[in-house]
Design a protein around this motif. Structure first.
Motif, PDB file in Angstrom:
ATOM      1  N   ARG A   9     -52.905  92.669 -36.465  1.00 39.47           N
ATOM      2  CA  ARG A   9     -53.867  91.609 -36.762  1.00 39.47           C
ATOM      3  C   ARG A   9     -53.102  90.299 -36.835  1.00 39.47           C
ATOM      4  O   ARG A   9     -52.718  89.839 -37.894  1.00 39.47           O
ATOM      5  CB  ARG A   9     -54.576  91.884 -38.079  1.00 39.47           C
ATOM      6  N   CYS A  39     -48.921 102.079 -33.636  1.00 38.76           N
ATOM      7  CA  CYS A  39     -49.608 100.818 -33.387  1.00 38.76           C
ATOM      8  C   CYS A  39     -50.249 100.800 -31.996  1.00 38.76           C
ATOM      9  O   CYS A  39     -49.624 101.196 -31.010  1.00 38.76           O
ATOM     10  CB  CYS A  39     -48.576  99.701 -33.490  1.00 38.76           C
ATOM     11  N   THR A  91     -53.377 108.773 -37.538  1.00 32.92           N
ATOM     12  CA  THR A  91     -53.933 107.457 -37.800  1.00 32.92           C
ATOM     13  C   THR A  91     -52.990 106.409 -37.231  1.00 32.92           C
ATOM     14  O   THR A  91     -51.771 106.525 -37.353  1.00 32.92           O
ATOM     15  CB  THR A  91     -54.118 107.260 -39.322  1.00 32.92           C
ATOM     16  N   ASP A  93     -52.561 101.938 -36.297  1.00 28.03           N
ATOM     17  CA  ASP A  93     -52.951 100.573 -36.637  1.00 28.03           C
ATOM     18  C   ASP A  93     -53.661  99.970 -35.427  1.00 28.03           C
ATOM     19  O   ASP A  93     -53.066  99.784 -34.373  1.00 28.03           O
ATOM     20  CB  ASP A  93     -51.703  99.764 -36.983  1.00 28.03           C
ATOM     21  N   TYR A  94     -54.951  99.687 -35.581  1.00 32.79           N
ATOM     22  CA  TYR A  94     -55.718  99.025 -34.523  1.00 32.79           C
ATOM     23  C   TYR A  94     -56.124  97.650 -35.039  1.00 32.79           C
ATOM     24  O   TYR A  94     -57.046  97.533 -35.847  1.00 32.79           O
ATOM     25  CB  TYR A  94     -56.947  99.847 -34.138  1.00 32.79           C
ATOM     26  N   GLY A  96     -54.810  95.833 -37.269  1.00 35.20           N
ATOM     27  CA  GLY A  96     -54.732  95.755 -38.720  1.00 35.20           C
ATOM     28  C   GLY A  96     -55.633  96.726 -39.452  1.00 35.20           C
ATOM     29  O   GLY A  96     -55.649  96.741 -40.673  1.00 35.20           O
ATOM     30  N   THR A  97     -56.364  97.546 -38.704  1.00 33.99           N
ATOM     31  CA  THR A  97     -57.277  98.504 -39.316  1.00 33.99           C
ATOM     32  C   THR A  97     -56.803  99.926 -39.049  1.00 33.99           C
ATOM     33  O   THR A  97     -56.637 100.305 -37.877  1.00 33.99           O
ATOM     34  CB  THR A  97     -58.704  98.338 -38.740  1.00 33.99           C
ATOM     35  N   PRO A  98     -56.551 100.733 -40.086  1.00 34.11           N
ATOM     36  CA  PRO A  98     -56.187 102.136 -39.850  1.00 34.11           C
ATOM     37  C   PRO A  98     -57.340 102.855 -39.132  1.00 34.11           C
ATOM     38  O   PRO A  98     -58.490 102.803 -39.567  1.00 34.11           O
ATOM     39  CB  PRO A  98     -55.977 102.698 -41.251  1.00 34.11           C
ATOM     40  N   THR A  99     -57.008 103.489 -38.010  1.00 29.87           N
ATOM     41  CA  THR A  99     -58.008 104.129 -37.149  1.00 29.87           C
ATOM     42  C   THR A  99     -57.506 105.503 -36.744  1.00 29.87           C
ATOM     43  O   THR A  99     -56.329 105.672 -36.438  1.00 29.87           O
ATOM     44  CB  THR A  99     -58.236 103.260 -35.890  1.00 29.87           C
TER      45      THR A  99
END
Length: 137
Positions: A9, A39, A91, A93-94, A96-99
């Motif tokens: 992000r 990431c 999981t 980092d997409y 800044g969002t854990p996905t």
């Protein structure tokens, strides 16, 4: 051709025009995330069209990656290696969002994801031939 690379992000952005520069950027991102979540890295090619031509890959996971591509006509597809079973759930980092990565989308080794990124750079943003593709309907 030069492509832009973004990750996190607002964590980072780079522009590369050679395979060596691409590999260096992906190595740097991977090492920076070694003790964090893997990431999603987005490679963006100049398109001049309505849709951005892009390739997403995952870096930083010990075993697997994913590859997702959007073409100049707006069509999109998931890349996969036909001889590779679905990977583990993990999981990442997409932006800044854990996905969560779906196992059926992680049918790509890290080496093949890198090969696809190199082909994306050297073939003007065309869908890489390193993988088979599942077109998103």
């Amino acid at each position: 051709m030069s492509i832009d690379i973004t990750w996190g992000r607002g964590d980072g952005a780079a522009s590369v025009s050679t395979v060596a520069e691409l590999d260096d950027a992906l190595d740097t991102i991977s090492h920076a995330h070694a003790e964090q979540l893997p990431c999603c890295v987005t490679l963006i090619a100049p398109s001049g069209g309505e849709f951005p031509v892009m390739l997403d890959i995952c870096v930083g996971h010990a075993e697997r990656s994913f590859v997702y591509q959007v073409a100049v006509d707006g069509s999109s597809a998931w890349g996969y290696q036909p001889d590779l079973e679905p990977g583990p759930t993990f999981t990442f980092d997409y932006a800044g969002t854990p996905t969560d990565a779906w196992p059926e989308r992680t049918r790509v080794t890290n080496a093949t994801a890198r090969q696809a990124a190199r082909q994306f750079l050297t073939n003007d943003g065309q869908r890489p031939q390193a993988l088979a593709w599942e077109i998103v309907e």
